[in-house]
Write a protein that holds these residues in place. Structure first.
Motif, PDB file in Angstrom:
ATOM      1  N   GLY A 167      66.617  -7.873  50.022  1.00 55.73           N
ATOM      2  CA  GLY A 167      66.680  -7.202  48.759  1.00 55.73           C
ATOM      3  C   GLY A 167      67.987  -7.272  47.982  1.00 55.73           C
ATOM      4  N   GLY A 168      69.100  -7.341  48.774  1.00 52.51           N
ATOM      5  CA  GLY A 168      70.261  -7.400  48.021  1.00 52.51           C
ATOM      6  C   GLY A 168      70.383  -8.479  47.299  1.00 52.51           C
ATOM      7  N   LEU A 169      69.817  -9.741  47.696  1.00 55.43           N
ATOM      8  CA  LEU A 169      69.697 -11.102  46.860  1.00 55.43           C
ATOM      9  C   LEU A 169      68.832 -10.864  45.675  1.00 55.43           C
ATOM     10  CD1 LEU A 169      69.830 -13.450  49.875  1.00 55.43           C
ATOM     11  CD2 LEU A 169      71.758 -12.770  48.260  1.00 55.43           C
ATOM     12  N   ILE A 170      67.695 -10.440  45.945  1.00 59.02           N
ATOM     13  CA  ILE A 170      66.636 -10.556  44.849  1.00 59.02           C
ATOM     14  C   ILE A 170      67.205  -9.445  43.761  1.00 59.02           C
ATOM     15  CG2 ILE A 170      64.321  -9.949  44.239  1.00 59.02           C
ATOM     16  CD1 ILE A 170      63.666 -11.105  47.077  1.00 59.02           C
ATOM     17  N   LEU A 171      67.419  -8.070  44.108  1.00 63.92           N
ATOM     18  CA  LEU A 171      67.525  -7.205  43.359  1.00 63.92           C
ATOM     19  C   LEU A 171      68.610  -7.583  41.952  1.00 63.92           C
ATOM     20  CD1 LEU A 171      66.877  -3.803  45.247  1.00 63.92           C
ATOM     21  CD2 LEU A 171      65.454  -5.059  43.798  1.00 63.92           C
ATOM     22  N   PRO A 172      69.615  -7.899  42.437  1.00 67.34           N
ATOM     23  CA  PRO A 172      70.768  -8.360  41.493  1.00 67.34           C
ATOM     24  C   PRO A 172      70.087  -9.251  40.397  1.00 67.34           C
ATOM     25  CG  PRO A 172      72.007  -7.975  43.471  1.00 67.34           C
ATOM     26  CD  PRO A 172      70.407  -8.102  43.713  1.00 67.34           C
ATOM     27  N   ALA A 173      69.483 -10.579  40.998  1.00 66.79           N
ATOM     28  CA  ALA A 173      69.025 -11.392  39.978  1.00 66.79           C
ATOM     29  C   ALA A 173      67.893 -10.673  39.112  1.00 66.79           C
ATOM     30  CB  ALA A 173      68.458 -12.493  40.817  1.00 66.79           C
ATOM     31  N   VAL A 174      67.092 -10.088  39.515  1.00 66.06           N
ATOM     32  CA  VAL A 174      66.253  -9.335  38.711  1.00 66.06           C
ATOM     33  C   VAL A 174      66.835  -8.344  37.692  1.00 66.06           C
ATOM     34  CG1 VAL A 174      64.308  -7.552  38.665  1.00 66.06           C
ATOM     35  CG2 VAL A 174      64.598  -9.322  40.212  1.00 66.06           C
ATOM     36  N   ALA A 175      68.007  -7.568  38.095  1.00 60.15           N
ATOM     37  CA  ALA A 175      68.687  -6.886  37.047  1.00 60.15           C
ATOM     38  C   ALA A 175      69.416  -7.630  36.072  1.00 60.15           C
ATOM     39  CB  ALA A 175      69.673  -6.058  37.979  1.00 60.15           C
ATOM     40  N   GLU A 176      69.933  -8.724  36.871  1.00 54.85           N
ATOM     41  CA  GLU A 176      70.620  -9.646  35.563  1.00 54.85           C
ATOM     42  C   GLU A 176      69.720 -10.371  34.586  1.00 54.85           C
ATOM     43  OE1 GLU A 176      73.435 -13.696  35.629  1.00 54.85           O
ATOM     44  OE2 GLU A 176      72.695 -12.908  37.423  1.00 54.85           O
ATOM     45  N   ALA A 177      68.472 -10.615  35.218  1.00 58.80           N
ATOM     46  CA  ALA A 177      67.446 -11.461  34.175  1.00 58.80           C
ATOM     47  C   ALA A 177      67.153 -10.376  33.183  1.00 58.80           C
ATOM     48  CB  ALA A 177      66.177 -11.559  35.027  1.00 58.80           C
ATOM     49  N   GLU A 178      66.900  -9.053  33.763  1.00 67.70           N
ATOM     50  CA  GLU A 178      66.353  -7.951  32.761  1.00 67.70           C
ATOM     51  C   GLU A 178      67.601  -7.463  31.834  1.00 67.70           C
ATOM     52  OE1 GLU A 178      65.549  -4.655  35.282  1.00 67.70           O
ATOM     53  OE2 GLU A 178      63.627  -5.310  35.613  1.00 67.70           O
ATOM     54  N   PHE A 179      68.846  -7.815  32.438  1.00 66.40           N
ATOM     55  CA  PHE A 179      70.210  -7.548  31.440  1.00 66.40           C
ATOM     56  C   PHE A 179      70.123  -8.597  30.280  1.00 66.40           C
ATOM     57  CE2 PHE A 179      74.698  -8.264  30.162  1.00 66.40           C
ATOM     58  CZ  PHE A 179      74.963  -7.241  29.821  1.00 66.40           C
ATOM     59  N   GLN A 180      69.843  -9.674  30.566  1.00 63.32           N
ATOM     60  CA  GLN A 180      69.968 -10.907  29.683  1.00 63.32           C
ATOM     61  C   GLN A 180      68.852 -10.758  28.532  1.00 63.32           C
ATOM     62  OE1 GLN A 180      69.745 -14.411  31.897  1.00 63.32           O
ATOM     63  NE2 GLN A 180      71.592 -14.441  32.470  1.00 63.32           N
ATOM     64  N   GLY A 181      67.764 -10.363  28.828  1.00 58.79           N
ATOM     65  CA  GLY A 181      66.589 -10.097  28.195  1.00 58.79           C
ATOM     66  C   GLY A 181      65.745 -11.467  27.823  1.00 58.79           C
ATOM     67  N   THR A 182      64.884 -11.271  26.738  1.00 56.00           N
ATOM     68  CA  THR A 182      64.023 -12.492  26.464  1.00 56.00           C
ATOM     69  C   THR A 182      64.819 -13.427  25.597  1.00 56.00           C
ATOM     70  OG1 THR A 182      63.291 -11.683  24.689  1.00 56.00           O
ATOM     71  CG2 THR A 182      62.101 -11.050  26.683  1.00 56.00           C
ATOM     72  N   GLN A 183      64.410 -14.694  25.508  1.00 57.86           N
ATOM     73  CA  GLN A 183      64.794 -15.795  24.768  1.00 57.86           C
ATOM     74  C   GLN A 183      64.886 -15.242  23.338  1.00 57.86           C
ATOM     75  OE1 GLN A 183      62.527 -19.331  23.870  1.00 57.86           O
ATOM     76  NE2 GLN A 183      64.381 -20.541  23.826  1.00 57.86           N
ATOM     77  N   ASP A 184      64.020 -14.450  22.766  1.00 59.23           N
ATOM     78  CA  ASP A 184      64.237 -13.897  21.268  1.00 59.23           C
ATOM     79  C   ASP A 184      65.180 -13.139  21.159  1.00 59.23           C
ATOM     80  OD1 ASP A 184      61.645 -15.468  20.801  1.00 59.23           O
ATOM     81  OD2 ASP A 184      60.420 -14.127  20.667  1.00 59.23           O
TER      82      ASP A 184
END
Length: 256
Positions: A22-39
């Motif tokens: 969970g410690g490995l996955i959650l930060p990655a998910v959070a980072e993806a959400e922070f970066q946003g979509t391509q648009d």
């Protein structure tokens, strides 16, 4: 009891593993959400048509700056992709990395800057063809054939080499000879014509020299054939000295 203790131990290991995972996955998910979509990350779009139009405009402007007034066609050879850009002030600049090539591919760079910094570069390839009114051979012409006005005709033809001087005045052709075979319909350029041979090897000539404003003439013999303007070797008939001179006409050589 042993089975119970083993089950508790296994559950503890599994729980620890899930916590680490969970410690490995959650930060990655959070980072993806922070970066946003391509648009969201690249909200600005430069259409492909706009990039191609900028490149074409650059070619047309360069032709105008070089004084090209003849008819021409510009055709895109390879489609380009549109470009997504991040937020910021966009500036597009065009550049021709090479001299214009008539009858071939011409690359044009379209550079995109975001807030003053180079972001990306797109390359457009255009085929450029230029056409002009010029003299062409009316029939197959042989080397050393003395040309007349009937040997050429005037028509529009593609400019195959930008550096060539394509003849448009029949007066520049009459009395000259081809230095190679010219096929019917081929453009007549200054580089494939030359003056006819007017002095043959062994022909008697008059040698002319100027010394301190005094003109001196004597008899001589040509040691090689020559055209008007050529430098040839001659022999002084009186002293037998070998000299070099420029052919003036069919009977005169000016000593250098």
């Amino acid at each position: 009891m042993k089975g119970f203790r083993f089950g508790r131990a296994f559950c503890g290991v599994l729980a620890a593993f899930l916590l680490v995972l969970g410690g490995l996955i959650l930060p990655a998910v959070a980072e993806a959400e922070f970066q946003g979509t391509q648009d969201e990350r690249y909200p600005q779009v430069i259409p492909a048509d706009y990039i191609e139009a900028l490149a074409r405009e650059r070619l047309e402007k360069t032709l105008e700056e070089q004084g090209e007034t003849r008819r021409y066609t510009i055709m895109l050879s390879r489609k380009v992709q549109g470009m997504r850009c991040p937020e910021g002030t966009l500036v597009c600049e065009t550049e021709l990395p090479k001299d214009l090539r008539y009858g071939g591919l011409n690359p044009v760079y379209v550079k995109v800057y975001v807030n003053g910094a180079l972001y990306r570069r797109s390359i457009c390839y255009y085929e450029l063809h230029v056409y002009g009114q010029m003299l062409v051979a009316a029939r197959d012409l042989r080397p050393e054939q003395l040309l007349t006005a009937a040997d050429v005709r005037f028509e529009e033809h593609e400019v195959e080499n930008r550096s060539e001087f394509y003849l448009e005045d029949p007066a520049l052709v009459v009395g000259r000879v081809p230095n190679r075979v010219i096929r019917s319909g081929s453009p007549i350029t200054d580089g494939i014509l030359q003056n006819p041979v007017v002095i043959d090897n062994g022909a008697p000539v008059q040698l002319v020299a100027n010394y301190n404003g005094v003109k001196i003439t004597t008899e001589g013999v040509a040691l090689q054939k020559g055209r008007v303007g050529n430098i040839i070797r001659v022999r002084n008939a009186t002293s037998s000295k070998i000299l070099r001179g420029r052919v003036i006409d069919a009977t005169t050589v000016e000593i250098l």
